[in-house]
Design a protein around this motif. Structure first.
Motif, PDB file in Angstrom:
ATOM      1  N   PHE A 293      10.641  12.413 -12.979  1.00 42.78           N
ATOM      2  CA  PHE A 293       9.415  12.978 -12.424  1.00 42.78           C
ATOM      3  C   PHE A 293       8.879  14.063 -13.351  1.00 42.78           C
ATOM      4  CE2 PHE A 293      11.142  11.192  -8.553  1.00 42.78           C
ATOM      5  CZ  PHE A 293      10.021  10.822  -7.830  1.00 42.78           C
ATOM      6  N   ARG A 294       7.569  14.212 -13.323  1.00 43.44           N
ATOM      7  CA  ARG A 294       6.927  15.380 -13.945  1.00 43.44           C
ATOM      8  C   ARG A 294       6.421  16.268 -12.825  1.00 43.44           C
ATOM      9  NH1 ARG A 294       3.522  13.278 -17.924  1.00 43.44           N
ATOM     10  NH2 ARG A 294       5.474  13.292 -19.110  1.00 43.44           N
ATOM     11  N   VAL A 295       6.659  17.555 -12.944  1.00 41.59           N
ATOM     12  CA  VAL A 295       6.197  18.493 -11.929  1.00 41.59           C
ATOM     13  C   VAL A 295       4.675  18.462 -11.894  1.00 41.59           C
ATOM     14  CG1 VAL A 295       6.207  20.885 -11.171  1.00 41.59           C
ATOM     15  CG2 VAL A 295       8.234  19.913 -12.273  1.00 41.59           C
ATOM     16  N   GLY A 296       4.119  18.220 -10.699  1.00 39.21           N
ATOM     17  CA  GLY A 296       2.674  18.055 -10.554  1.00 39.21           C
ATOM     18  C   GLY A 296       1.991  19.281  -9.982  1.00 39.21           C
ATOM     19  N   GLU A 297       0.960  19.026  -9.172  1.00 43.88           N
ATOM     20  CA  GLU A 297       0.143  20.116  -8.648  1.00 43.88           C
ATOM     21  C   GLU A 297       0.782  20.754  -7.417  1.00 43.88           C
ATOM     22  OE1 GLU A 297      -3.511  19.104  -6.571  1.00 43.88           O
ATOM     23  OE2 GLU A 297      -2.909  16.988  -6.545  1.00 43.88           O
ATOM     24  N   GLU A 298       0.473  22.014  -7.224  1.00 40.67           N
ATOM     25  CA  GLU A 298       0.949  22.730  -6.047  1.00 40.67           C
ATOM     26  C   GLU A 298       0.007  22.462  -4.884  1.00 40.67           C
ATOM     27  OE1 GLU A 298       2.919  27.034  -5.007  1.00 40.67           O
ATOM     28  OE2 GLU A 298       1.290  26.968  -6.475  1.00 40.67           O
ATOM     29  N   LEU A 299       0.577  22.171  -3.727  1.00 37.43           N
ATOM     30  CA  LEU A 299      -0.199  21.921  -2.522  1.00 37.43           C
ATOM     31  C   LEU A 299      -0.283  23.225  -1.731  1.00 37.43           C
ATOM     32  CD1 LEU A 299       1.502  18.561  -1.496  1.00 37.43           C
ATOM     33  CD2 LEU A 299      -0.596  18.860  -2.816  1.00 37.43           C
ATOM     34  N   ARG A 300      -1.497  23.576  -1.291  1.00 36.64           N
ATOM     35  CA  ARG A 300      -1.685  24.848  -0.603  1.00 36.64           C
ATOM     36  C   ARG A 300      -2.347  24.650   0.755  1.00 36.64           C
ATOM     37  NH1 ARG A 300      -0.382  29.293  -3.162  1.00 36.64           N
ATOM     38  NH2 ARG A 300       0.029  29.215  -5.422  1.00 36.64           N
ATOM     39  N   GLU A 301      -1.987  25.527   1.678  1.00 34.56           N
ATOM     40  CA  GLU A 301      -2.558  25.526   3.021  1.00 34.56           C
ATOM     41  C   GLU A 301      -4.028  25.891   2.948  1.00 34.56           C
ATOM     42  OE1 GLU A 301      -2.228  24.573   6.456  1.00 34.56           O
ATOM     43  OE2 GLU A 301      -0.419  25.799   6.521  1.00 34.56           O
TER      44      GLU A 301
ATOM     45  N   ALA B  31       0.812  -1.217   0.000  1.00 40.13           N
ATOM     46  CA  ALA B  31       0.000   0.000   0.000  1.00 40.13           C
ATOM     47  C   ALA B  31       0.840   1.259   0.000  1.00 40.13           C
ATOM     48  CB  ALA B  31      -0.930   0.001   1.223  1.00 40.13           C
ATOM     49  N   ILE B  32       2.095   1.174   0.473  1.00 44.15           N
ATOM     50  CA  ILE B  32       2.900   2.399   0.613  1.00 44.15           C
ATOM     51  C   ILE B  32       4.244   2.342  -0.089  1.00 44.15           C
ATOM     52  CG2 ILE B  32       1.817   2.905   2.826  1.00 44.15           C
ATOM     53  CD1 ILE B  32       4.411   2.029   4.193  1.00 44.15           C
ATOM     54  N   GLU B  33       4.640   1.156  -0.578  1.00 43.16           N
ATOM     55  CA  GLU B  33       6.000   1.004  -1.071  1.00 43.16           C
ATOM     56  C   GLU B  33       6.313   1.967  -2.212  1.00 43.16           C
ATOM     57  OE1 GLU B  33       8.920  -2.660  -0.697  1.00 43.16           O
ATOM     58  OE2 GLU B  33       7.041  -3.094  -1.724  1.00 43.16           O
ATOM     59  N   SER B  34       5.392   2.083  -3.166  1.00 42.40           N
ATOM     60  CA  SER B  34       5.663   2.944  -4.313  1.00 42.40           C
ATOM     61  C   SER B  34       5.762   4.404  -3.903  1.00 42.40           C
ATOM     62  CB  SER B  34       4.573   2.777  -5.380  1.00 42.40           C
ATOM     63  OG  SER B  34       3.314   3.169  -4.873  1.00 42.40           O
ATOM     64  N   PHE B  35       4.947   4.831  -2.928  1.00 40.75           N
ATOM     65  CA  PHE B  35       4.987   6.228  -2.500  1.00 40.75           C
ATOM     66  C   PHE B  35       6.211   6.526  -1.640  1.00 40.75           C
ATOM     67  CE2 PHE B  35       0.341   5.305  -2.909  1.00 40.75           C
ATOM     68  CZ  PHE B  35       0.162   6.005  -4.085  1.00 40.75           C
ATOM     69  N   LEU B  36       6.696   5.516  -0.910  1.00 37.05           N
ATOM     70  CA  LEU B  36       7.913   5.714  -0.122  1.00 37.05           C
ATOM     71  C   LEU B  36       9.111   5.932  -1.032  1.00 37.05           C
ATOM     72  CD1 LEU B  36       7.515   3.081   2.716  1.00 37.05           C
ATOM     73  CD2 LEU B  36       7.934   5.511   3.051  1.00 37.05           C
ATOM     74  N   ALA B  37       9.213   5.119  -2.068  1.00 40.31           N
ATOM     75  CA  ALA B  37      10.369   5.184  -2.947  1.00 40.31           C
ATOM     76  C   ALA B  37      10.241   6.274  -4.005  1.00 40.31           C
ATOM     77  CB  ALA B  37      10.575   3.828  -3.629  1.00 40.31           C
ATOM     78  N   ARG B  38       9.000   6.636  -4.346  1.00 36.84           N
ATOM     79  CA  ARG B  38       8.789   7.498  -5.507  1.00 36.84           C
ATOM     80  C   ARG B  38       8.100   8.811  -5.185  1.00 36.84           C
ATOM     81  NH1 ARG B  38       6.178   2.517  -9.024  1.00 36.84           N
ATOM     82  NH2 ARG B  38       8.042   1.203  -9.072  1.00 36.84           N
ATOM     83  N   GLY B  39       7.855   9.078  -3.908  1.00 40.72           N
ATOM     84  CA  GLY B  39       7.170  10.314  -3.551  1.00 40.72           C
ATOM     85  C   GLY B  39       8.146  11.473  -3.436  1.00 40.72           C
ATOM     86  N   GLN B  40       7.855  12.575  -4.095  1.00 45.22           N
ATOM     87  CA  GLN B  40       8.694  13.764  -4.021  1.00 45.22           C
ATOM     88  C   GLN B  40       7.809  14.995  -3.890  1.00 45.22           C
ATOM     89  OE1 GLN B  40      11.844  14.485  -3.808  1.00 45.22           O
ATOM     90  NE2 GLN B  40      12.803  12.494  -4.121  1.00 45.22           N
ATOM     91  N   ILE B  41       8.092  15.818  -2.885  1.00 43.52           N
ATOM     92  CA  ILE B  41       7.433  17.113  -2.732  1.00 43.52           C
ATOM     93  C   ILE B  41       8.531  18.146  -2.503  1.00 43.52           C
ATOM     94  CG2 ILE B  41       5.874  18.541  -1.350  1.00 43.52           C
ATOM     95  CD1 ILE B  41       4.243  16.079  -0.765  1.00 43.52           C
TER      96      ILE B  41
END
Length: 393
Positions: A226-234, A173-183
């Motif tokens: 990676f492709r630059v994705g969406e901006e996360l906002r408060e 459930a988390i392996e791909s996001f652990l290795a491939r998550g970038q913010i």
């Protein structure tokens, strides 16, 4: 690359009782609590001695709260087993759920067995035994661990899979996001090396395509694309919390020139000119954390889904919350999910009335960035939506 900002104020203060209830959960891993209040039936009485009547309690209660000072009640499941054999596919959370109503209280009942190698870790085949210590506190320990016997074999080529300790949550459930998550910050993405073109004047590229890249002195053999994705906002203020990256695959270095030559590999989506290259970090121990609640007064919001192909948030969905390292988040932190408050019109008395959002589930943090964190939905008790609140459980 770190992003810095002033600390955000975290919600309204919870009640003193809630703070005391959660204080004991910040102990070091796998250390049993001394003398907690127990919500469970008493153990069988010793022969010849009268058994206690009613639910068991620990030391004298704290003033006015009905709890030992600084202790949280251990809520045992009334149907918990006396023994349990660990099987492949188990997780720390699923096993804890068999014994406890609140799985994050696992460390409060775990008893280390110093005669067993790696007493903190649990493996398939281990037999877990529930009991009470001499002071009447519940405890769980490894009652049996069989060692694999050594066998004399004739020489031959064979493949073996090593037995690994059970993880705290499902790995898949988390392996791909652990290795491939970038913010990263928008400016940080712009500083990364980028793909310039391919060798055949195509618009999109895939596995085994040769591409050219610029923007760095490439000194590693492999990079993530990676492709630059969406901006996360408060929520509310609209402040930028970073820009997420969409993982596309890997690029293997052929020639470190300008431009450098790469061959794409393991692509899961089309690659285009302008996509960014990120160095692959060394593998880290990412499954060593254990469930434990966030500190009192913690409050945040679900601001994004990590899997954008899925429209609904369900059990084992990965989400982004607006709490990060600056708020003290760490892998293993557990938060309760609550729906948003809403206003309804009173048809009798008139005017509007605020209806509080109900609890919708539980979330566990598994990867922490500076401003945000990735969380896995461990329990989904009702519909979970974007902008739902996450609070101290």
């Amino acid at each position: 690359m770190n992003i810095t900002r002033p600390l955000r104020h975290l919600g309204t203060t919870l009640s003193l009782a809630t703070a005391v209830l959660l204080g004991s959960c910040a102990q070091s891993p796998f250390q049993p609590e001394a003398g907690p209040t127990i919500i469970d039936e008493p153990p069988p009485a010793v022969s010849g001695a009268p058994g206690p009547a009613g639910p068991r309690v620990g030391p004298p209660l704290g003033p006015g709260l009905g709890l030992p000072a600084g202790q949280a009640p251990i809520a045992l499941r009334p149907d918990h087993p006396q023994t349990y054999t660990v099987v492949p596919g188990d997780t720390l959370w699923s096993i804890a759920s068999r014994f406890l109503k609140n799985p994050w209280q696992w460390r409060q009942i775990w008893r280390k067995n110093q005669q067993i190698r790696n007493p903190h870790r649990i493996y398939p085949g281990d037999v877990l035994r529930f009991s009470y210590d001499p002071a009447g506190n519940p405890q769980l320990e490894i009652g049996q661990r069989e060692e694999v016997p050594l066998l004399k074999l004739v020489p031959e080529v064979r493949v073996e899979s090593l037995v690994e300790p059970i993880p705290p949550v499902p790995r898949a459930a988390i392996e791909s996001f652990l290795a491939r998550g970038q913010i990263l910050g928008a400016a940080d993405w712009q500083k990364l090396p980028y793909i310039l073109a391919d060798d055949d004047d195509q618009a999109i590229y895939a596995d085994r395509d040769r591409v050219y890249a610029r923007g760095a002195d490439f000194d590693q053999s492999r990079y993530q694309v990676f492709r630059v994705g969406e901006e996360l906002r408060e929520p509310g203020s609209g402040r930028s919390l970073g820009v997420s990256g969409v993982y596309l695959g890997e690029a293997v270095l052929e020639r470190a020139e300008d431009p450098a030559t790469f061959v794409l590999a393991k692509t899961i989506a089309p690659v285009r000119a302008g996509d960014r290259l990120v160095e692959i970090e060394e593998d880290k121990e990412v499954y060593s954390f254990e469930p434990h609640p966030v500190p009192p007064d913690t409050q945040g919001t679900i601001i994004a889904r990590l899997n954008t192909d899925v429209t609904q948030i369900t059990q084992y969905s990965s989400v982004v919350v607006n709490l990060g390292a600056q708020e003290g988040m760490e892998p293993g932190h557990v938060l309760a999910i609550f729906g948003k408050d809403r206003k309804v019109e009173d048809p009798v008395s008139g005017g509007s009335v605020r209806i509080p959002g109900e609890r919708a589930g539980l979330l566990m943090i598994y990867k922490v960035h500076d401003l945000v964190s990735y969380g896995l939905v461990m329990q989904a008790e009702r519909s979970i939506r974007m902008q739902d609140r996450v609070l101290t459980p």
